[in-house]
Design an enzyme around this catalytic site. Structure first.
Site, PDB file in Angstrom:
ATOM      1  N   ASP A 191       0.863  -1.175   0.000  1.00 46.89           N
ATOM      2  CA  ASP A 191       0.000   0.000   0.000  1.00 46.89           C
ATOM      3  C   ASP A 191       0.905   1.233   0.000  1.00 46.89           C
ATOM      4  OD1 ASP A 191      -2.306   1.680   0.449  1.00 46.89           O
ATOM      5  OD2 ASP A 191      -1.727   1.729   2.565  1.00 46.89           O
TER       6      ASP A 191
ATOM      7  N   ASP B  20      -0.223   5.241   0.885  1.00 47.31           N
ATOM      8  CA  ASP B  20      -0.496   6.214   1.948  1.00 47.31           C
ATOM      9  C   ASP B  20      -0.617   5.512   3.299  1.00 47.31           C
ATOM     10  OD1 ASP B  20      -1.235   9.010   0.579  1.00 47.31           O
ATOM     11  OD2 ASP B  20      -1.990   7.391  -0.680  1.00 47.31           O
TER      12      ASP B  20
END
Length: 268
Positions: free
Chosen positions: A37, A39
């Site tokens: 991922d 953020d």
């Protein structure tokens, strides 16, 4: 001492059987396929999604891992891939954007996505509802819409209620994240994106390792476990992931240590 992962191919229950989820993950094995991922995992959150900054060392670190893992490093994010590319401007990585609506199987072009009238109407309704508050950010992603309230946390309940109200009766579903509520097409999630990537080179026949920080990453953790790998949760909160790290800085340290172990003469 943290134990390493069970042999590649073990079932989900076996993976979870004898280790606490709060354990720090082992370093990446040479046969890993790494799914990250962005953020909250590789970059710290900012008050506005366009304000996120990337450490200069990150693209070099990711490129090194991609080389050591035979190309099997992917970025799987709620952002669009165009947004991601603008932040990591020195390189392009395989991966998935918009929770998997966009898919890039190599460093080339992503699969095209198109805006929908339903999402456009939703974005306009949200703009009208929160026009009085510049702290509330409506992010129109084309087929998906995110409502960010990081700078207006006192309005969190109102933002969530408004999104659910406007999405009701549409073909969109609502998912929450860190100070954000988002609408996306039904059946779209990061677990599905991981499975698609894992079915093809350079990710096929490798042990999937998914690293993420919020609710949208739980599907990725499940998919990784189902395929004989494991998930790594970043930050607090309940999770199906097998391992945990506390901060973005911890993730960077773990990636650096893994790269060192994967180098010729390393311990991996």
């Amino acid at each position: 001492m943290t134990r390493g992962p069970r042999p590649f191919g073990g079932g989900y229950n076996d993976l979870m059987a004898d280790i606490g989820m709060d354990a720090r993950p082992p370093l990446l094995p040479a046969r890993a396929a790494l799914y990250l991922d962005f953020d909250g995992t590789l970059a710290a959150f900012a008050p506005h999604p366009d304000g996120v900054t990337v450490k200069e060392s990150l693209p070099v670190l990711l490129s090194g891992l991609r080389e050591r893992l035979g190309g099997a490093v992917a970025l799987v994010t709620r952002r669009s891939l165009a947004s991601l590319d603008s932040l990591i401007a020195t390189d392009r990585f395989p991966g998935a954007g918009l929770h998997g609506l966009e898919l890039r199987r190599s460093a080339g072009e992503a699969s095209p996505v198109h805006a929908t009238s339903v999402a456009a109407a939703l974005a306009e309704k949200l703009r009208r509802r929160f026009a009085d508050d510049p702290r509330v950010v409506i992010e129109d992603k084309g087929p998906a819409v995110a409502l960010h309230y990081r700078r207006a946390r006192a309005r969190a309940d109102e933002c969530i209620a408004a999104m659910r109200e406007f999405v009701a009766g549409t073909d969109l579903e609502v998912i929450a994240g860190h100070a954000v509520i988002e609408a996306r097409p039904h059946g779209t999630d990061k677990g599905g994106a991981l499975r698609k990537l894992a079915a093809e080179p350079p990710f096929a026949d490798r042990q999937p390792v998914f690293v993420g920080d919020d609710a949208t990453d739980e599907d990725g953790f499940r998919a990784a476990a189902e395929l004989g790998g494991y998930g790594i949760k970043v930050g607090p909160g309940a999770s199906v992931a097998r391992y945990r790290m506390d901060t973005v800085e911890d993730v960077h340290e773990w990636l650096r240590e893994s790269l060192g172990a994967l180098a010729p003469g390393g311990s991996s």
